[in-house]
Design a protein around this motif. Sequence first.
Motif, mmCIF file in Angstrom:
data_model
loop_
_atom_site.group_PDB
_atom_site.id
_atom_site.type_symbol
_atom_site.label_atom_id
_atom_site.label_comp_id
_atom_site.label_asym_id
_atom_site.label_seq_id
_atom_site.Cartn_x
_atom_site.Cartn_y
_atom_site.Cartn_z
ATOM 1 N N ALA A 41 0.832 -1.202 0.000
ATOM 2 C CA ALA A 41 0.000 0.000 0.000
ATOM 3 C C ALA A 41 0.870 1.257 0.000
ATOM 4 C CB ALA A 41 -0.934 -0.011 1.207
ATOM 5 N N VAL A 42 1.936 1.254 0.796
ATOM 6 C CA VAL A 42 2.846 2.398 0.828
ATOM 7 C C VAL A 42 3.493 2.594 -0.544
ATOM 8 C CG1 VAL A 42 5.004 3.277 1.812
ATOM 9 C CG2 VAL A 42 3.284 2.241 3.295
ATOM 10 N N ALA A 43 3.923 1.512 -1.157
ATOM 11 C CA ALA A 43 4.537 1.604 -2.488
ATOM 12 C C ALA A 43 3.542 2.138 -3.508
ATOM 13 C CB ALA A 43 5.054 0.240 -2.917
ATOM 14 N N SER A 44 2.288 1.750 -3.367
ATOM 15 C CA SER A 44 1.264 2.258 -4.278
ATOM 16 C C SER A 44 1.092 3.764 -4.132
ATOM 17 C CB SER A 44 -0.066 1.551 -4.001
ATOM 18 O OG SER A 44 -1.080 2.106 -4.795
ATOM 19 N N TYR A 45 1.076 4.242 -2.891
ATOM 20 C CA TYR A 45 0.956 5.686 -2.663
ATOM 21 C C TYR A 45 2.170 6.436 -3.200
ATOM 22 C CZ TYR A 45 -2.883 4.318 0.390
ATOM 23 O OH TYR A 45 -4.028 3.782 0.889
ATOM 24 N N VAL A 46 3.358 5.866 -3.012
ATOM 25 C CA VAL A 46 4.571 6.492 -3.545
ATOM 26 C C VAL A 46 4.496 6.543 -5.064
ATOM 27 C CG1 VAL A 46 7.071 6.185 -3.848
ATOM 28 C CG2 VAL A 46 6.043 5.895 -1.590
ATOM 29 N N TYR A 47 4.083 5.436 -5.679
ATOM 30 C CA TYR A 47 3.963 5.397 -7.133
ATOM 31 C C TYR A 47 2.974 6.451 -7.618
ATOM 32 C CZ TYR A 47 2.234 4.077 -11.692
ATOM 33 O OH TYR A 47 1.825 4.114 -12.987
ATOM 34 N N GLU A 48 1.816 6.536 -6.966
ATOM 35 C CA GLU A 48 0.809 7.513 -7.397
ATOM 36 C C GLU A 48 1.327 8.943 -7.272
ATOM 37 O OE1 GLU A 48 -2.697 6.571 -5.173
ATOM 38 O OE2 GLU A 48 -2.964 4.665 -6.213
ATOM 39 N N ALA A 49 2.052 9.231 -6.193
ATOM 40 C CA ALA A 49 2.611 10.574 -6.011
ATOM 41 C C ALA A 49 3.651 10.886 -7.081
ATOM 42 C CB ALA A 49 3.221 10.698 -4.620
ATOM 43 N N VAL A 50 4.535 9.927 -7.360
ATOM 44 C CA VAL A 50 5.558 10.130 -8.386
ATOM 45 C C VAL A 50 4.912 10.242 -9.757
ATOM 46 C CG1 VAL A 50 7.499 9.027 -9.571
ATOM 47 C CG2 VAL A 50 7.411 9.050 -7.090
ATOM 48 N N ASN A 51 3.898 9.442 -10.013
ATOM 49 C CA ASN A 51 3.231 9.443 -11.309
ATOM 50 C C ASN A 51 2.529 10.773 -11.570
ATOM 51 O OD1 ASN A 51 2.654 8.116 -13.741
ATOM 52 N ND2 ASN A 51 0.604 7.605 -13.011
ATOM 53 N N LYS A 52 2.012 11.409 -10.521
ATOM 54 C CA LYS A 52 1.374 12.717 -10.692
ATOM 55 C C LYS A 52 2.401 13.776 -11.087
ATOM 56 C CE LYS A 52 -2.444 12.029 -7.510
ATOM 57 N NZ LYS A 52 -3.016 12.394 -6.206
ATOM 58 N N VAL A 53 3.591 13.689 -10.516
ATOM 59 C CA VAL A 53 4.634 14.669 -10.806
ATOM 60 C C VAL A 53 5.251 14.406 -12.173
ATOM 61 C CG1 VAL A 53 6.881 15.546 -10.063
ATOM 62 C CG2 VAL A 53 5.118 15.030 -8.373
ATOM 63 N N SER A 54 5.579 13.144 -12.440
ATOM 64 C CA SER A 54 6.232 12.798 -13.704
ATOM 65 C C SER A 54 5.751 11.425 -14.174
ATOM 66 C CB SER A 54 7.750 12.787 -13.526
ATOM 67 O OG SER A 54 8.367 12.320 -14.709
ATOM 68 N N PRO A 55 4.832 11.400 -15.129
ATOM 69 C CA PRO A 55 4.341 10.107 -15.628
ATOM 70 C C PRO A 55 5.445 9.230 -16.219
ATOM 71 C CG PRO A 55 2.914 11.885 -16.365
ATOM 72 C CD PRO A 55 4.115 12.510 -15.714
ATOM 73 N N LYS A 56 6.479 9.858 -16.773
ATOM 74 C CA LYS A 56 7.578 9.089 -17.364
ATOM 75 C C LYS A 56 8.332 8.318 -16.272
ATOM 76 C CE LYS A 56 11.410 9.702 -20.564
ATOM 77 N NZ LYS A 56 12.202 10.670 -21.328
ATOM 78 N N VAL A 57 8.626 8.979 -15.157
ATOM 79 C CA VAL A 57 9.305 8.323 -14.037
ATOM 80 C C VAL A 57 8.370 7.292 -13.405
ATOM 81 C CG1 VAL A 57 10.379 8.669 -11.780
ATOM 82 C CG2 VAL A 57 10.791 10.305 -13.620
ATOM 83 N N GLY A 58 7.079 7.612 -13.346
ATOM 84 C CA GLY A 58 6.104 6.657 -12.825
ATOM 85 C C GLY A 58 6.080 5.378 -13.641
ATOM 86 N N GLN A 59 6.143 5.502 -14.956
ATOM 87 C CA GLN A 59 6.182 4.316 -15.821
ATOM 88 C C GLN A 59 7.469 3.533 -15.601
ATOM 89 O OE1 GLN A 59 3.786 3.028 -17.733
ATOM 90 N NE2 GLN A 59 5.166 1.313 -18.054
#
Length: 106
Positions: A41-59
């Motif tokens: 769950a924590v990793a999911s929240y981190v991913y969502e936060a990073v994905n909002k800032v930079s979708p490329k880094v999120g991918q």
Amino acid sequence: MLQSRVLVIALILLLSTTLPEVHSKSIFEKDRRDWLVIPDAVASYVYEAVNKVSPKVGQFLSDAAQTPAVVSTRNFLIRETTKLSIMAEQLIEKIKYLWYTRVLGY
């Protein structure tokens, strides 16, 4: 910027998640034996936060979490923690049995 990318990658690899599984699991499910649901769950929240800032880094993080090394490590940890959970449940049942039969005299 490079240090923050390295930190985020390290967090994701440490928590090692597969994103579709996180959203289907409840942290507070009662008979839950998978101890990795909270880090997922924590990793999911981190991913969502990073994905909002930079979708490329999120991918990139999503792809990194799907690598065979991360997936195999995560599966190993799930298997072993499940074994430990089962043994702990059996120990608790034995202690309850001893308490009721020896101490309380039922």
